[in-house]
Design a protein around this motif. Sequence first.
Motif, PDB file in Angstrom:
ATOM      1  N   VAL A   1      -3.941   6.798  -2.532  1.00 47.73           N
ATOM      2  CA  VAL A   1      -3.762   5.662  -2.183  1.00 47.73           C
ATOM      3  C   VAL A   1      -3.728   5.077  -3.203  1.00 47.73           C
ATOM      4  CG1 VAL A   1      -4.557   3.887  -0.598  1.00 47.73           C
ATOM      5  CG2 VAL A   1      -4.506   6.504   0.073  1.00 47.73           C
ATOM      6  N   SER A   2      -2.492   3.645  -3.196  1.00 50.11           N
ATOM      7  CA  SER A   2      -2.304   3.085  -4.513  1.00 50.11           C
ATOM      8  C   SER A   2      -2.319   2.151  -3.865  1.00 50.11           C
ATOM      9  CB  SER A   2      -1.231   3.439  -5.524  1.00 50.11           C
ATOM     10  OG  SER A   2      -1.885   4.579  -5.802  1.00 50.11           O
ATOM     11  N   VAL A   3      -2.434   0.717  -4.489  1.00 48.86           N
ATOM     12  CA  VAL A   3      -2.044  -0.515  -3.960  1.00 48.86           C
ATOM     13  C   VAL A   3      -1.629  -1.526  -4.634  1.00 48.86           C
ATOM     14  CG1 VAL A   3      -3.095  -3.061  -2.842  1.00 48.86           C
ATOM     15  CG2 VAL A   3      -4.220  -0.541  -2.497  1.00 48.86           C
ATOM     16  N   PHE A   4      -0.919  -2.673  -4.903  1.00 48.91           N
ATOM     17  CA  PHE A   4       0.034  -3.091  -5.819  1.00 48.91           C
ATOM     18  C   PHE A   4       0.323  -4.729  -5.067  1.00 48.91           C
ATOM     19  CE2 PHE A   4       1.813   0.953  -6.339  1.00 48.91           C
ATOM     20  CZ  PHE A   4       1.773   1.903  -7.577  1.00 48.91           C
TER      21      PHE A   4
ATOM     22  N   ILE B   1       1.097  -1.729   0.168  1.00 45.47           N
ATOM     23  CA  ILE B   1      -0.216   0.168  -0.082  1.00 45.47           C
ATOM     24  C   ILE B   1       0.615   1.504   0.377  1.00 45.47           C
ATOM     25  CG2 ILE B   1      -1.261   1.828   0.949  1.00 45.47           C
ATOM     26  CD1 ILE B   1      -2.882  -1.435   2.738  1.00 45.47           C
ATOM     27  N   VAL B   2       1.049   2.163  -1.251  1.00 45.37           N
ATOM     28  CA  VAL B   2       1.525   3.769  -0.783  1.00 45.37           C
ATOM     29  C   VAL B   2       0.566   4.160  -0.899  1.00 45.37           C
ATOM     30  CG1 VAL B   2       2.679   4.796  -2.336  1.00 45.37           C
ATOM     31  CG2 VAL B   2       3.177   2.467  -2.824  1.00 45.37           C
ATOM     32  N   TYR B   3       0.999   5.832  -0.608  1.00 49.91           N
ATOM     33  CA  TYR B   3       0.092   7.042   0.586  1.00 49.91           C
ATOM     34  C   TYR B   3       0.955   7.367  -0.303  1.00 49.91           C
ATOM     35  CZ  TYR B   3      -2.140  10.567   1.804  1.00 49.91           C
ATOM     36  OH  TYR B   3      -2.915  11.602   2.135  1.00 49.91           O
ATOM     37  N   HIS B   4       0.162   8.633  -1.562  1.00 52.20           N
ATOM     38  CA  HIS B   4       0.904   9.320  -1.608  1.00 52.20           C
ATOM     39  C   HIS B   4       0.570  10.592  -1.156  1.00 52.20           C
ATOM     40  CE1 HIS B   4       0.914   6.473  -5.740  1.00 52.20           C
ATOM     41  NE2 HIS B   4       0.099   6.582  -5.326  1.00 52.20           N
TER      42      HIS B   4
ATOM     43  N   PRO C   1       7.499   4.311   7.638  1.00 49.88           N
ATOM     44  CA  PRO C   1       9.094   4.503   6.297  1.00 49.88           C
ATOM     45  C   PRO C   1       8.498   5.318   4.621  1.00 49.88           C
ATOM     46  CG  PRO C   1       7.925   2.184   7.258  1.00 49.88           C
ATOM     47  CD  PRO C   1       7.074   3.039   7.636  1.00 49.88           C
ATOM     48  N   TRP C   2       9.262   5.614   4.202  1.00 49.52           N
ATOM     49  CA  TRP C   2       8.944   6.753   3.658  1.00 49.52           C
ATOM     50  C   TRP C   2       9.850   6.844   2.704  1.00 49.52           C
ATOM     51  CZ3 TRP C   2      13.105   9.856   2.026  1.00 49.52           C
ATOM     52  CH2 TRP C   2      13.608   9.906   3.178  1.00 49.52           C
ATOM     53  N   VAL C   3       9.653   6.841   1.085  1.00 49.15           N
ATOM     54  CA  VAL C   3      10.366   7.047  -0.290  1.00 49.15           C
ATOM     55  C   VAL C   3       9.787   8.408  -0.791  1.00 49.15           C
ATOM     56  CG1 VAL C   3      10.864   4.946  -0.186  1.00 49.15           C
ATOM     57  CG2 VAL C   3       9.415   5.647  -1.872  1.00 49.15           C
TER      58      VAL C   3
ATOM     59  N   VAL D   1       4.776   5.358   2.296  1.00 49.46           N
ATOM     60  CA  VAL D   1       4.516   6.789   2.457  1.00 49.46           C
ATOM     61  C   VAL D   1       5.909   7.302   1.208  1.00 49.46           C
ATOM     62  CG1 VAL D   1       4.069   9.075   3.042  1.00 49.46           C
ATOM     63  CG2 VAL D   1       3.786   7.451   4.340  1.00 49.46           C
ATOM     64  N   VAL D   2       4.962   7.575  -0.080  1.00 50.88           N
ATOM     65  CA  VAL D   2       5.832   8.203  -0.657  1.00 50.88           C
ATOM     66  C   VAL D   2       5.357   9.664  -1.345  1.00 50.88           C
ATOM     67  CG1 VAL D   2       6.368   7.817  -3.289  1.00 50.88           C
ATOM     68  CG2 VAL D   2       5.591   6.449  -2.219  1.00 50.88           C
ATOM     69  N   ALA D   3       6.370  10.674  -1.185  1.00 51.53           N
ATOM     70  CA  ALA D   3       6.351  11.939  -1.436  1.00 51.53           C
ATOM     71  C   ALA D   3       7.154  13.279  -2.676  1.00 51.53           C
ATOM     72  CB  ALA D   3       6.855  12.872  -0.298  1.00 51.53           C
ATOM     73  N   PRO D   4       6.653  13.540  -3.443  1.00 50.12           N
ATOM     74  CA  PRO D   4       7.594  14.642  -4.276  1.00 50.12           C
ATOM     75  C   PRO D   4       8.728  14.472  -3.413  1.00 50.12           C
ATOM     76  CG  PRO D   4       5.208  14.580  -5.077  1.00 50.12           C
ATOM     77  CD  PRO D   4       5.539  13.904  -3.465  1.00 50.12           C
TER      78      PRO D   4
END
Length: 216
Positions: free
Chosen positions: A154-157, A73-76, A133-135, A112-115
């Motif tokens: 929110v994206s799910v992979f 799960i990625v939270y943008h 955790p973040w990237v 969590v992913v941020a630009p």
Amino acid sequence: MTAALPRVVSPEEWASAREALLRKEKEHTRAGDRLAAERRRMPMVRFAKQYELAGPDGTQSLLDLFDGRRQLIVYHFMLYPGDEVGCPGCSLLVDNMSHPAHLHARDVTLKVVAPATPPEIERYWARMGWTIPWVSAAGTDFPADCGIDGGFGVSVFLRDGDDVYRTYFTDGRGGDQFVGTLRYLDVTPFGRQEAWEEEPRGTDAPSSWWRRHDEY
């Protein structure tokens, strides 16, 4: 707070009202179960592009973000290059993220992913006291490929071997389901105290009262 208080009734009347509401709550729960099943049956699309996402432990690919698990799960998160602070709504959501052990037990990793750049994310995470955790997606097409254009989501992979697929995405009010604070407020007499609610208990626009937790 000037809203009228709920009616005062006898214990018998309260129990009857509670039973009537409980029937509706159970219907709502069953409808949610059916929707969740439909969500699980969504088709998926392959994400084959090789992204270079920068985190505390160096550069990672989208596959690396799974940490060996099958689901991701990625939270943008809305924190962009040059920003001193992150979005208040995104910050509220991250405040509500639970201990990851419970997700790990079901083969799920949450990131969590941020630009923004790694130093910018590190500074804001330190201010908020987060360990989630973040990237950084700075300089990559990852947000755009996920349909993120200046907002959150929110994206799910799902990982099948080394192949990565996207199975779900939501944004807007879809984010409410991940915020426990809102779920708690929804069971109180005054609710969220926002103007859109039936029998509104306030005049605030949706989310207008949200602050970073050190700003209240």
